[in-house]
Write a protein that holds these residues in place. Structure first.
Motif, PDB file in Angstrom:
ATOM      1  N   THR A 117       0.856  -1.181   0.000  1.00 30.37           N
ATOM      2  CA  THR A 117       0.000   0.000   0.000  1.00 30.37           C
ATOM      3  C   THR A 117       0.893   1.232   0.000  1.00 30.37           C
ATOM      4  N   ALA A 118       0.334   2.374  -0.332  1.00 32.29           N
ATOM      5  CA  ALA A 118       1.124   3.608  -0.378  1.00 32.29           C
ATOM      6  C   ALA A 118       1.746   3.914   0.979  1.00 32.29           C
ATOM      7  N   ARG A 119       1.024   3.642   2.049  1.00 34.27           N
ATOM      8  CA  ARG A 119       1.539   3.972   3.380  1.00 34.27           C
ATOM      9  C   ARG A 119       2.673   3.044   3.812  1.00 34.27           C
ATOM     10  N   GLU A 120       2.870   1.939   3.101  1.00 31.66           N
ATOM     11  CA  GLU A 120       3.962   1.015   3.409  1.00 31.66           C
ATOM     12  C   GLU A 120       5.233   1.324   2.616  1.00 31.66           C
ATOM     13  N   ILE A 121       5.158   2.352   1.766  1.00 31.47           N
ATOM     14  CA  ILE A 121       6.293   2.709   0.910  1.00 31.47           C
ATOM     15  C   ILE A 121       6.954   3.964   1.464  1.00 31.47           C
ATOM     16  N   PRO A 122       8.252   3.924   1.778  1.00 26.07           N
ATOM     17  CA  PRO A 122       8.930   5.114   2.317  1.00 26.07           C
ATOM     18  C   PRO A 122       8.965   6.242   1.294  1.00 26.07           C
ATOM     19  N   ASP A 123       8.847   7.451   1.799  1.00 26.96           N
ATOM     20  CA  ASP A 123       8.944   8.645   0.957  1.00 26.96           C
ATOM     21  C   ASP A 123      10.404   9.077   0.920  1.00 26.96           C
ATOM     22  N   THR A 124      11.090   8.793  -0.180  1.00 22.47           N
ATOM     23  CA  THR A 124      12.488   9.191  -0.336  1.00 22.47           C
ATOM     24  C   THR A 124      12.617  10.299  -1.385  1.00 22.47           C
TER      25      THR A 124
END
Length: 350
Positions: A117-124
């Protein structure tokens, strides 16, 4: 009505119904039922199970979810050329260029660990998505949606309301060819017209997908209305071969028959607006009123919602318009009984 599969001859096949409708919108506001499920129930009736839609999307991959629209998987061919040219805006291209490492990080994570899900992907991200407010601090989601439009990632499932994202090659069929963009546009225009039957030649763009059909079909005039319309010749042939027989149906506010509100008002002389964004005191028909179709007319709205405990479909009011006859009332109440039975709840009428 027949183009939207709303005549008395109900369809029976889920995937073919989505194909005939061109697409079914996903909208999570669900006072009665999720939009896609309500649209499909109004066509398929009691035989439709929402689990069938999920299986067709994420088990059998006969359908795909693209930009919050459910489409037949084979329609990917109509979008591949457009995907290959994405992005179409210089500002988006600059943002993606500035965040090339962010894109690589995201794709590597999906490659190694599978759907997220989007919330499981780090924002780099290096540069934040430029936004006037709606998409503030949504860098991951904006990257995913851009990669979806470029054909790099796809929706592989759902966890609650959250989309599960994976590499497109794991979701889309590998043997679907790309149709050249100009030809794809022509086919998409024809598909839009076939799903509506009759469309005004010049119509404004709408959210989700434009209703424009270019020069598809035949030019037509509608008595009493201005402007040129486009008519699907197959729909005309079908009416000549077999007379129209209608039925009563309860429609989602996001139903394909209603998306083009000016067309709805002109063709059906029906006044309607989705009022869930209005203060309660300013609502005329209710938070999530369901338009009533009877035969070939839109004749009213049902203000209904599930109670907080999810056990009762409470009908707060039935708003009658011109054409709401005793027969229409009988059909409306029968459809409300059928809807409650399909939801597995009791019905509470005013």
């Amino acid at each position: 009505m027949r183009a939207q599969r709303l005549d008395a001859d109900r369809p029976t096949d889920l995937v073919d119904t989505v194909r005939r409708l061109n697409f079914v919108q996903i909208e999570h506001t669900a006072p009665v039922a999720p939009t896609a499920d309500l649209v499909l129930w109004s066509r398929l009736g009691a035989g439709y199970d929402p689990a069938q839609l999920q299986a067709a999307l994420f088990d059998d991959f006969e359908l795909m979810e693209l930009d919050l629209l459910v489409r037949p998987m084979e329609d990917l061919a109509l979008f591949k050329a457009e995907m290959a040219e994405w992005p179409d805006r210089e500002s988006t291209r600059r943002w993606l260029d500035d965040n090339r490492e962010f894109e690589d990080d995201l794709l590597l994570l999906l490659t190694e660990e599978g759907a997220k899900t989007a919330r499981e992907i780090p924002d780099t991200s290096i540069v934040a998505w430029p936004s006037s407010g709606w998409n503030n601090n949504r860098n991951v989601m904006m990257m995913l949606e851009n990669l979806m439009r470029a054909g790099r990632v796809a929706v592989a499932g759902r966890r609650g309301r959250d989309r599960l994202w994976d590499l497109a090659e794991r979701v889309y069929h590998a043997d679907i060819p790309a149709i050249p963009r100009q030809e794809a546009t022509r086919i998409r225009n024809e598909r839009r017209l076939a799903a509506q039957g009759l469309v005004r030649n010049r119509t404004p763009d709408l959210p989700v997908e434009t209703p424009r059909v270019g020069d598809s079909g035949l030019p037509a005039r509608v008595e009493g209305l201005k402007g040129e319309w486009r008519l699907d010749p197959a729909a005309l042939d079908a009416l000549e071969a077999r007379p129209f027989v209608g039925r009563t149906a309860l429609l989602s506010p996001f139903d394909g028959l209603l998306r083009d509100r000016p067309r709805m008002a002109d063709l059906f002389e029906f006044e309607y607006a989705l009022e869930m964004y209005k203060p309660a005191a300013r609502r005329r028909w209710g938070y999530y009123a369901l338009p009533i179709l009877h035969g070939d007319r839109l004749v009213g709205k049902v203000d209904a919602a599930l109670t907080p405990d999810g056990r009762t479909l409470a009908v707060h009011a039935i708003h009658e318009d011109a054409g709401y006859t005793a027969e229409a009332d009988q059909g409306t109440r029968a459809e409300l009984e059928a809807l409650a039975q399909w939801l597995g709840v009791r019905l509470q009428l005013p």
